[in-house]
Motif scaffolding. Structure first.
Motif, PDB file in Angstrom:
ATOM      1  N   MET A  53      44.792  44.640  25.746  1.00  0.00           N
ATOM      2  CA  MET A  53      44.521  44.558  27.176  1.00  0.00           C
ATOM      3  C   MET A  53      43.023  44.645  27.450  1.00  0.00           C
ATOM      4  SD  MET A  53      46.321  43.948  29.748  1.00  0.00           S
ATOM      5  CE  MET A  53      45.270  43.174  30.934  1.00  0.00           C
ATOM      6  N   ALA A  54      42.323  45.492  26.707  1.00  0.00           N
ATOM      7  CA  ALA A  54      40.868  45.589  26.867  1.00  0.00           C
ATOM      8  C   ALA A  54      40.209  44.246  26.523  1.00  0.00           C
ATOM      9  CB  ALA A  54      40.314  46.700  25.982  1.00  0.00           C
ATOM     10  N   ILE A  55      40.691  43.605  25.476  1.00  0.00           N
ATOM     11  CA  ILE A  55      40.160  42.290  25.091  1.00  0.00           C
ATOM     12  C   ILE A  55      40.492  41.260  26.172  1.00  0.00           C
ATOM     13  CG2 ILE A  55      40.374  40.415  23.415  1.00  0.00           C
ATOM     14  CD1 ILE A  55      40.824  42.639  21.276  1.00  0.00           C
ATOM     15  N   ALA A  56      41.725  41.316  26.693  1.00  0.00           N
ATOM     16  CA  ALA A  56      42.139  40.353  27.728  1.00  0.00           C
ATOM     17  C   ALA A  56      41.276  40.481  28.972  1.00  0.00           C
ATOM     18  CB  ALA A  56      43.611  40.564  28.070  1.00  0.00           C
ATOM     19  N   TRP A  57      40.944  41.709  29.395  1.00  0.00           N
ATOM     20  CA  TRP A  57      40.093  41.872  30.578  1.00  0.00           C
ATOM     21  C   TRP A  57      38.700  41.310  30.315  1.00  0.00           C
ATOM     22  CZ3 TRP A  57      42.034  41.943  34.983  1.00  0.00           C
ATOM     23  CH2 TRP A  57      43.167  42.677  35.295  1.00  0.00           C
ATOM     24  N   ARG A  58      38.200  41.479  29.094  1.00  0.00           N
ATOM     25  CA  ARG A  58      36.868  40.935  28.766  1.00  0.00           C
ATOM     26  C   ARG A  58      36.893  39.406  28.833  1.00  0.00           C
ATOM     27  NH1 ARG A  58      33.313  44.506  29.866  1.00  0.00           N
ATOM     28  NH2 ARG A  58      33.579  46.413  28.720  1.00  0.00           N
ATOM     29  N   PHE A  72      42.497  33.424  35.751  1.00  0.00           N
ATOM     30  CA  PHE A  72      42.918  34.806  35.572  1.00  0.00           C
ATOM     31  C   PHE A  72      42.798  35.552  36.897  1.00  0.00           C
ATOM     32  CE2 PHE A  72      41.540  33.933  31.133  1.00  0.00           C
ATOM     33  CZ  PHE A  72      42.746  34.188  30.514  1.00  0.00           C
ATOM     34  N   PRO A  73      43.699  36.494  37.149  1.00  0.00           N
ATOM     35  CA  PRO A  73      43.575  37.263  38.396  1.00  0.00           C
ATOM     36  C   PRO A  73      42.357  38.177  38.346  1.00  0.00           C
ATOM     37  CG  PRO A  73      45.315  38.170  37.013  1.00  0.00           C
ATOM     38  CD  PRO A  73      44.847  36.910  36.348  1.00  0.00           C
ATOM     39  N   ALA A  74      41.869  38.533  39.517  1.00  0.00           N
ATOM     40  CA  ALA A  74      40.735  39.451  39.585  1.00  0.00           C
ATOM     41  C   ALA A  74      41.166  40.833  39.116  1.00  0.00           C
ATOM     42  CB  ALA A  74      40.219  39.528  41.022  1.00  0.00           C
ATOM     43  N   ARG A  75      40.229  41.547  38.543  1.00  0.00           N
ATOM     44  CA  ARG A  75      40.521  42.912  38.101  1.00  0.00           C
ATOM     45  C   ARG A  75      40.827  43.776  39.324  1.00  0.00           C
ATOM     46  NH1 ARG A  75      36.794  45.741  33.719  1.00  0.00           N
ATOM     47  NH2 ARG A  75      38.543  46.550  32.572  1.00  0.00           N
ATOM     48  N   PRO A  76      41.916  44.536  39.276  1.00  0.00           N
ATOM     49  CA  PRO A  76      42.253  45.356  40.447  1.00  0.00           C
ATOM     50  C   PRO A  76      41.238  46.481  40.639  1.00  0.00           C
ATOM     51  CG  PRO A  76      43.758  45.808  38.627  1.00  0.00           C
ATOM     52  CD  PRO A  76      42.888  44.676  38.199  1.00  0.00           C
TER      53      PRO A  76
END
Length: 144
Positions: A53-58, A72-76
């Motif tokens: 998940m950390a990699i996916a957010w990056r 990709f959706p914006a980070r909440p």
């Protein structure tokens, strides 16, 4: 294509929950029993979930697109409010008492028997009641 990717992702997630032991209520309760007969093996499952998940957010922050071609959706936003705290407490109580949470309970549908059906009924009833309870709490004690 999007539905196929969703199906394969869900199947992989369910298989991972089953293989890791997250659908075994005694294993989950053993993980939560830190002052008793603690079973630390689910720490690897939790760590294995955080790293991808950390990699996916990056990757998402680079502005790329998914395999299906959508953005990709914006980070909440990070918010620690009354709803998050109360929800976390209730989730923890349910997880500790039963040894299941929503994802693993759905993954265990094929072999969980009537106790799982009782859990799912209670879970869906709680989900349906939550908006009404929140409105009532907001009227009684407004959020700060």
């Amino acid at each position: 294509m999007r539905k196929l990717i969703s199906f394969l992702s869900g199947a992989l997630f369910g298989a991972g929950l089953w293989l890791s032991g997250m659908t075994d209520t005694s294993k989950v309760q053993g993980w939560l029993d830190v002052f008793g007969d603690w079973d630390p093996t689910l720490a690897f499952v939790l760590g294995g979930a955080i790293l991808p998940m950390a990699i996916a957010w990056r990757v998402a922050e680079t502005g790329g697109t998914s395999f299906a071609g959508s953005a990709f959706p914006a980070r909440p936003p990070i918010r620690f409010d009354r709803g998050l705290v109360l929800g976390s407490i209730l989730f923890g109580f349910g997880w500790g008492l039963v040894g299941l949470c929503p994802g693993p309970s759905i993954a265990a549908l094929s072999y969980g028997g009537w106790p799982l059906l009782v859990f799912l009924a209670a879970m869906f009833a709680g989900m349906a009641a939550t908006p009404h309870i929140v409105r009532r709490l907001d009227r009684a004690v407004p959020a700060q």
